[in-house]
Design a protein around this motif. Structure first.
Motif, short mmCIF file in Angstrom:
data_model
loop_
_atom_site.label_atom_id
_atom_site.label_comp_id
_atom_site.label_asym_id
_atom_site.label_seq_id
_atom_site.Cartn_x
_atom_site.Cartn_y
_atom_site.Cartn_z
N MET A 201 4.70 -11.18 2.05
CA MET A 201 4.63 -9.76 1.76
C MET A 201 5.84 -9.07 2.41
SD MET A 201 2.48 -7.26 0.49
CE MET A 201 0.99 -8.19 0.38
N ASN B 199 8.89 -3.70 3.93
CA ASN B 199 8.96 -2.34 3.40
C ASN B 199 7.94 -2.18 2.28
OD1 ASN B 199 9.71 0.28 2.94
ND2 ASN B 199 11.51 -0.26 1.74
N ARG B 200 6.78 -1.63 2.64
CA ARG B 200 5.72 -1.45 1.66
C ARG B 200 4.93 -0.19 1.99
NH1 ARG B 200 3.87 -5.97 4.75
NH2 ARG B 200 1.98 -5.46 5.90
N THR C 278 1.00 1.34 1.79
CA THR C 278 -0.41 0.97 1.65
C THR C 278 -1.26 2.22 1.78
OG1 THR C 278 0.06 -1.16 2.67
CG2 THR C 278 -2.23 -0.50 2.58
N SER D 130 3.68 7.25 1.52
CA SER D 130 5.09 6.89 1.30
C SER D 130 5.99 7.57 2.33
CB SER D 130 5.52 7.23 -0.12
OG SER D 130 5.44 8.60 -0.37
N TRP E 221 9.33 5.40 2.49
CA TRP E 221 9.54 4.85 1.16
C TRP E 221 10.56 5.69 0.39
CZ3 TRP E 221 8.05 0.51 -1.27
CH2 TRP E 221 8.16 0.46 -2.65
N VAL F 157 -1.26 -1.51 -2.53
CA VAL F 157 -0.14 -1.97 -1.72
C VAL F 157 1.05 -2.01 -2.68
CG1 VAL F 157 0.84 -3.83 -0.32
CG2 VAL F 157 -1.64 -3.39 -0.26
N ALA F 158 2.10 -1.26 -2.35
CA ALA F 158 3.28 -1.19 -3.21
C ALA F 158 4.51 -1.70 -2.46
CB ALA F 158 3.51 0.25 -3.67
N TYR F 159 5.34 -2.47 -3.16
CA TYR F 159 6.60 -2.93 -2.59
C TYR F 159 7.60 -3.16 -3.71
CZ TYR F 159 4.85 -7.62 -3.76
OH TYR F 159 4.34 -8.71 -4.41
#
Length: 122
Positions: A1, A4-5, A7, A48, A53, A118-120
Motif C-alpha cells: 500500500m 501517500n493515501r 482514508t 485529503s 493530498w 482508501v484512495a491512492y
C-alpha cells in the motif's frame, strides 16, 4: 500500500435507483442523493487535507471500497458507484474518468453502517 493515501469513512451511498427521478427528459438528483454527496465531499475534503493530498491531472486514482451495511438485506454494491464517484470529483481526482473503484469486501455492522474508502495514486 502506498504511503501517500487518503482514508476516510462515509455513509453507505444510496443505490442509483434512489438517486434520481425523471422530470420530462431530465434525470434529477433526489434529496437523499444530494445529502449523501454533500456529506461524502465534506469528509473527503477533510481527509485529503490531513493527508496533504494533491490532485494530479492525468493520473489514475485507485479507490479501495469496504462496505458495511446496517442489516442482512441484500444490496448491490455496484449500484452505488455513480453517486459515489461523482461526489469525490474535484477532491480526490479532477474527473471520475481517472477513478478506479475496487470493491474489496462487504459486511454487516448494525451499529456503524458505513463505506470505508482508501484512495491512492496508481
Amino acid at each position: 500500500m502506498p504511503k501517500n493515501r487518503v482514508t476516510f469513512s462515509i455513509p453507505v451511498p444510496p443505490s442509483e435507483n434512489h438517486c434520481f427521478f425523471t422530470a420530462g427528459h431530465r434525470r434529477i438528483l433526489t434529496k437523499e442523493a444530494k445529502e449523501f454527496m454533500t456529506e461524502a465531499a465534506l469528509k473527503a475534503k477533510i481527509a485529503s487535507k490531513k493527508a496533504n493530498w494533491k490532485i494530479v491531472n492525468g493520473r489514475k486514482v485507485v479507490l479501495l471500497l469496504y462496505f458495511y451495511f446496517p442489516n442482512r438485506r441484500k444490496k448491490d454494491t455496484h449500484n452505488t458507484l455513480k453517486v459515489l464517484m461523482d461526489s469525490l470529483e474535484g477532491i480526490l481526482y479532477e474527473d471520475d474518468y481517472w477513478a478506479l473503484p475496487r470493491i474489496m469486501d462487504f459486511g454487516i455492522d448494525k451499529d456503524n453502517p458505513r463505506l470505508e474508502v482508501v484512495a491512492y495514486l496508481k
